[in-house]
Design a protein around this motif. Structure first.
Motif, PDB file in Angstrom:
ATOM      1  N   LEU A   1     -23.206 -14.644  50.196  1.00  0.00           N
ATOM      2  CA  LEU A   1     -23.345 -15.675  51.225  1.00  0.00           C
ATOM      3  C   LEU A   1     -22.177 -15.525  52.192  1.00  0.00           C
ATOM      4  CD1 LEU A   1     -24.478 -18.390  52.381  1.00  0.00           C
ATOM      5  CD2 LEU A   1     -23.071 -19.558  50.654  1.00  0.00           C
ATOM      6  N   LEU A   2     -22.480 -15.331  53.473  1.00  0.00           N
ATOM      7  CA  LEU A   2     -21.447 -15.080  54.469  1.00  0.00           C
ATOM      8  C   LEU A   2     -21.111 -16.357  55.239  1.00  0.00           C
ATOM      9  CD1 LEU A   2     -22.622 -11.663  55.968  1.00  0.00           C
ATOM     10  CD2 LEU A   2     -21.465 -12.151  53.794  1.00  0.00           C
ATOM     11  N   ALA A   3     -19.819 -16.613  55.373  1.00  0.00           N
ATOM     12  CA  ALA A   3     -19.361 -17.775  56.143  1.00  0.00           C
ATOM     13  C   ALA A   3     -19.602 -17.567  57.627  1.00  0.00           C
ATOM     14  CB  ALA A   3     -17.874 -18.014  55.873  1.00  0.00           C
ATOM     15  N   HIS A   4     -19.741 -18.690  58.322  1.00  0.00           N
ATOM     16  CA  HIS A   4     -19.817 -18.712  59.794  1.00  0.00           C
ATOM     17  C   HIS A   4     -20.932 -17.802  60.310  1.00  0.00           C
ATOM     18  CE1 HIS A   4     -15.426 -19.274  58.607  1.00  0.00           C
ATOM     19  NE2 HIS A   4     -15.894 -20.488  58.860  1.00  0.00           N
ATOM     20  N   SER A   5     -22.059 -17.871  59.624  1.00  0.00           N
ATOM     21  CA  SER A   5     -23.287 -17.145  60.016  1.00  0.00           C
ATOM     22  C   SER A   5     -23.069 -15.635  60.119  1.00  0.00           C
ATOM     23  CB  SER A   5     -23.841 -17.702  61.334  1.00  0.00           C
ATOM     24  OG  SER A   5     -24.111 -19.083  61.222  1.00  0.00           O
ATOM     25  N   GLY A   6     -22.133 -15.119  59.327  1.00  0.00           N
ATOM     26  CA  GLY A   6     -21.921 -13.680  59.298  1.00  0.00           C
ATOM     27  C   GLY A   6     -21.074 -13.154  60.427  1.00  0.00           C
ATOM     28  N   GLY A   7     -20.400 -14.041  61.162  1.00  0.00           N
ATOM     29  CA  GLY A   7     -19.568 -13.586  62.269  1.00  0.00           C
ATOM     30  C   GLY A   7     -20.396 -12.875  63.322  1.00  0.00           C
ATOM     31  N   ALA A   8     -19.939 -11.713  63.762  1.00  0.00           N
ATOM     32  CA  ALA A   8     -20.640 -10.948  64.800  1.00  0.00           C
ATOM     33  C   ALA A   8     -21.561  -9.880  64.213  1.00  0.00           C
ATOM     34  CB  ALA A   8     -19.619 -10.290  65.730  1.00  0.00           C
ATOM     35  N   LEU A   9     -21.713  -9.857  62.889  1.00  0.00           N
ATOM     36  CA  LEU A   9     -22.510  -8.800  62.273  1.00  0.00           C
ATOM     37  C   LEU A   9     -23.955  -8.768  62.765  1.00  0.00           C
ATOM     38  CD1 LEU A   9     -22.628  -6.464  60.264  1.00  0.00           C
ATOM     39  CD2 LEU A   9     -23.089  -8.137  58.455  1.00  0.00           C
ATOM     40  N   PRO A  10     -24.664  -9.897  62.839  1.00  0.00           N
ATOM     41  CA  PRO A  10     -26.038  -9.824  63.363  1.00  0.00           C
ATOM     42  C   PRO A  10     -26.098  -9.262  64.786  1.00  0.00           C
ATOM     43  CG  PRO A  10     -25.710 -11.890  62.209  1.00  0.00           C
ATOM     44  CD  PRO A  10     -24.351 -11.256  62.338  1.00  0.00           C
TER      45      PRO A  10
ATOM     46  N   ALA B   1     -15.092  -6.929  57.299  1.00  0.00           N
ATOM     47  CA  ALA B   1     -15.100  -6.823  55.839  1.00  0.00           C
ATOM     48  C   ALA B   1     -16.489  -6.510  55.301  1.00  0.00           C
ATOM     49  CB  ALA B   1     -14.577  -8.121  55.225  1.00  0.00           C
ATOM     50  N   VAL B   2     -17.508  -7.185  55.824  1.00  0.00           N
ATOM     51  CA  VAL B   2     -18.865  -6.980  55.308  1.00  0.00           C
ATOM     52  C   VAL B   2     -19.426  -5.649  55.787  1.00  0.00           C
ATOM     53  CG1 VAL B   2     -21.201  -7.937  55.240  1.00  0.00           C
ATOM     54  CG2 VAL B   2     -19.221  -9.461  55.101  1.00  0.00           C
ATOM     55  N   THR B   3     -19.063  -5.229  56.992  1.00  0.00           N
ATOM     56  CA  THR B   3     -19.479  -3.905  57.457  1.00  0.00           C
ATOM     57  C   THR B   3     -18.902  -2.817  56.558  1.00  0.00           C
ATOM     58  OG1 THR B   3     -19.659  -4.682  59.739  1.00  0.00           O
ATOM     59  CG2 THR B   3     -19.475  -2.312  59.403  1.00  0.00           C
ATOM     60  N   ARG B   4     -17.643  -2.946  56.206  1.00  0.00           N
ATOM     61  CA  ARG B   4     -17.035  -1.987  55.275  1.00  0.00           C
ATOM     62  C   ARG B   4     -17.758  -1.998  53.928  1.00  0.00           C
ATOM     63  NH1 ARG B   4     -10.646  -3.041  55.257  1.00  0.00           N
ATOM     64  NH2 ARG B   4     -10.913  -1.803  53.353  1.00  0.00           N
TER      65      ARG B   4
ATOM     66  N   ARG C   1     -25.903  -1.735  67.025  1.00  0.00           N
ATOM     67  CA  ARG C   1     -24.831  -0.825  67.440  1.00  0.00           C
ATOM     68  C   ARG C   1     -24.240  -0.131  66.217  1.00  0.00           C
ATOM     69  NH1 ARG C   1     -21.560   0.247  71.743  1.00  0.00           N
ATOM     70  NH2 ARG C   1     -19.415   0.888  71.271  1.00  0.00           N
ATOM     71  N   LEU C   2     -24.058  -0.894  65.143  1.00  0.00           N
ATOM     72  CA  LEU C   2     -23.570  -0.308  63.903  1.00  0.00           C
ATOM     73  C   LEU C   2     -24.502   0.791  63.411  1.00  0.00           C
ATOM     74  CD1 LEU C   2     -21.805  -0.231  61.326  1.00  0.00           C
ATOM     75  CD2 LEU C   2     -23.199  -2.144  60.458  1.00  0.00           C
ATOM     76  N   ALA C   3     -25.809   0.499  63.405  1.00  0.00           N
ATOM     77  CA  ALA C   3     -26.781   1.481  62.938  1.00  0.00           C
ATOM     78  C   ALA C   3     -26.752   2.746  63.787  1.00  0.00           C
ATOM     79  CB  ALA C   3     -28.177   0.868  62.944  1.00  0.00           C
ATOM     80  N   SER C   4     -26.610   2.587  65.092  1.00  0.00           N
ATOM     81  CA  SER C   4     -26.566   3.747  65.981  1.00  0.00           C
ATOM     82  C   SER C   4     -25.310   4.579  65.734  1.00  0.00           C
ATOM     83  CB  SER C   4     -26.620   3.295  67.445  1.00  0.00           C
ATOM     84  OG  SER C   4     -26.546   4.400  68.321  1.00  0.00           O
ATOM     85  N   CYS C   5     -24.189   3.913  65.534  1.00  0.00           N
ATOM     86  CA  CYS C   5     -22.957   4.652  65.266  1.00  0.00           C
ATOM     87  C   CYS C   5     -23.050   5.438  63.964  1.00  0.00           C
ATOM     88  CB  CYS C   5     -21.772   3.686  65.229  1.00  0.00           C
ATOM     89  SG  CYS C   5     -21.330   2.997  66.847  1.00  0.00           S
ATOM     90  N   ILE C   6     -23.663   4.833  62.966  1.00  0.00           N
ATOM     91  CA  ILE C   6     -23.853   5.539  61.692  1.00  0.00           C
ATOM     92  C   ILE C   6     -24.740   6.764  61.893  1.00  0.00           C
ATOM     93  CG2 ILE C   6     -24.909   5.362  59.401  1.00  0.00           C
ATOM     94  CD1 ILE C   6     -24.040   2.406  59.393  1.00  0.00           C
ATOM     95  N   GLN C   7     -25.813   6.565  62.625  1.00  0.00           N
ATOM     96  CA  GLN C   7     -26.776   7.644  62.847  1.00  0.00           C
ATOM     97  C   GLN C   7     -26.136   8.858  63.518  1.00  0.00           C
ATOM     98  OE1 GLN C   7     -29.962   6.454  65.420  1.00  0.00           O
ATOM     99  NE2 GLN C   7     -31.128   8.357  65.163  1.00  0.00           N
ATOM    100  N   HIS C   8     -25.125   8.634  64.355  1.00  0.00           N
ATOM    101  CA  HIS C   8     -24.526   9.706  65.133  1.00  0.00           C
ATOM    102  C   HIS C   8     -23.200  10.202  64.564  1.00  0.00           C
ATOM    103  CE1 HIS C   8     -27.363   7.936  68.063  1.00  0.00           C
ATOM    104  NE2 HIS C   8     -27.467   9.189  68.480  1.00  0.00           N
ATOM    105  N   ASP C   9     -22.856   9.751  63.361  1.00  0.00           N
ATOM    106  CA  ASP C   9     -21.585  10.178  62.771  1.00  0.00           C
ATOM    107  C   ASP C   9     -21.861  11.014  61.523  1.00  0.00           C
ATOM    108  OD1 ASP C   9     -19.101  10.241  61.242  1.00  0.00           O
ATOM    109  OD2 ASP C   9     -18.390   8.729  62.672  1.00  0.00           O
ATOM    110  N   PRO C  10     -21.493  12.289  61.519  1.00  0.00           N
ATOM    111  CA  PRO C  10     -21.833  13.159  60.396  1.00  0.00           C
ATOM    112  C   PRO C  10     -21.184  12.741  59.078  1.00  0.00           C
ATOM    113  CG  PRO C  10     -20.290  14.251  61.889  1.00  0.00           C
ATOM    114  CD  PRO C  10     -20.760  13.022  62.585  1.00  0.00           C
TER     115      PRO C  10
END
Length: 401
Positions: free
Chosen positions: A265-274, A246-249, A279-288
């Motif tokens: 404020l994100l519950a449960h320390s932001g899940g797996a986002l940190p 949800a937060v990535t979206r 990896r998220l940043a790299s995927c963005i960088q390589h997606d036109p």
């Protein structure tokens, strides 16, 4: 906007003292603690499908159970006065040395209601929560502050008029002990990245209300297999993954670019986002499609968020803190790593009344684990100021107390 409160002088006094005294008393503030107000519990009891409160019989014993999702393991979970009785909340706080709690309605909030009923019940529950907090005792030792403050509810359901949501935000602004909003991940049916929510984000930002983003639906339960593992997989994995998605979206939609002063404020320390942020940043960088959409590298936005410290381990919290601390280096204009920054964006929480001890216990192991994890974080264990930040001072700042 919320007016400046007399309790703000508490913050100034504590900050002055903590710079000169390693052992100064600081508040312990719980930002993740839930309640099912009596009015809400009555709404659930009247239902015949999830979410509901039902009578459940096991042999000769009959008890009330909370069923928040269809097919929930173990036929739901036992529910009792600890879910709605304020005296039980206050006793739990006393037992664990908690000075102030920011109480939020527990999931699933109003998600299951038609728009007109959601609007009415939001108004009623917000007034009820204001009374619940306003009539709580003063926070002992912290002049001008109450023991309880709250996160209000918005009627975030499909077919609701956005103007109705904004009216509810304006109502929340008028309630002095409501300092934020708890929000699930569905928005008004299409998620938090729905452009239709832009006027809502704008109103929340202007009101300086904190948005506590909390999961409810988890992920596809078929991924958990057929073995009976109780609630372990949905709670340990499903909830954090829901938050992560949800937060990535939300980040990808540019919400944090358009509304940079939102307090999320994100519950449960932001899940797996940190953990997945690079990896998220790299995927963005390589997606036109998305490579040039955001103003900054995705990792920058983690430094704009707040995270509860409900992770139960010092190593996990240290990782979250360091991920936050590096965020400014990913700003387009550049920045530097400041390891102290991470401790200013983590906040103590308990998740009460969930995760009670399985056997009678004076203190809850889940709470003691969170406290121990904070106090033994690398770099925080030897720095009283950083401990004080996470345990309470960050909350005073974030909620303008």
């Amino acid at each position: 906007m919320n007016p400046v409160k007399p309790g703000q002088r508490v913050m100034t006094e504590l900050l002055k003292s903590i710079t000169s005294m390693a052992n100064i008393r600081h508040p312990i503030i719980d930002v993740h603690t839930h309640v099912y107000l009596p009015r809400y519990a009555a709404e659930l009891r009247a239902r015949t499908s999830a979410p509901r409160i039902l009578n459940w019989t096991n042999g000769v014993k009959t008890e009330e159970r909370l069923l928040i999702l269809d097919g929930e393991p173990s036929g739901g979970r036992p529910i009792g006065p600890q879910y709605w009785d304020r005296d039980e909340k206050l006793e739990f706080m006393r037992r664990h040395g908690i000075n102030i709690s920011f109480v939020s309605s527990a999931n699933p909030w109003l998600d299951f209601l038609p728009a007109d009923r959601a609007q009415t019940l939001a108004h009623e529950l917000n007034n009820n929560l204001e009374e619940y907090c306003a009539t709580s005792p003063p926070a002992e030792g912290f002049s001008g502050l109450k023991t309880l403050y709250g996160f209000g509810l918005l009627p975030l359901v499909p077919d609701v008029e956005v103007s109705t949501i904004i009216q509810t935000i304006e109502h929340l602004e008028s309630l002095p002990h409501i300092r934020g909003i708890i929000m699930g991940t569905k928005g008004i049916g299409k998620g938090l990245d729905d452009n239709a929510l832009d006027p809502v984000w704008d109103a929340i930002q202007a009101a300086r209300l904190v948005v506590f983003i909390h999961p409810h639906y988890g992920v596809d339960s078929t991924a958990f297999g057929e073995n009976d593992n109780g609630h372990v997989l949905p709670l340990a994995l499903g909830f954090p993954f829901e938050t992560t998605i949800a937060v990535t979206r939300l980040i990808l939609s540019g919400v944090l670019d358009r509304f940079p002063d939102l307090r999320l404020l994100l519950a449960h320390s932001g899940g797996a986002l940190p953990q997945l942020s690079s990896r998220l940043a790299s995927c963005i960088q390589h997606d036109p499609i998305v490579a040039n959409r955001l103003k900054h590298d995705a990792r920058y936005y983690l430094g704009q968020l707040y995270f509860d410290a409900v992770a139960y381990g010092s190593e996990e919290l240290t990782f979250v803190s360091r991920t936050i601390s590096r965020a400014s280096t990913f700003k387009n204009s550049g920045g530097t790593v400041d390891l102290a920054v991470g401790s200013t964006r983590l906040l103590f929480g308990t998740d009460h009344p969930f995760f009670p001890p399985l056997e009678a216990s004076q203190k809850w192991p889940s709470v003691e684990s969170n406290l121990a994890a904070i106090r033994s974080m690398a770099g925080v264990d030897s720095t009283p100021e950083h401990q004080a930040n996470i345990l309470g001072l960050n909350a005073l700042r974030l909620f303008d107390l």
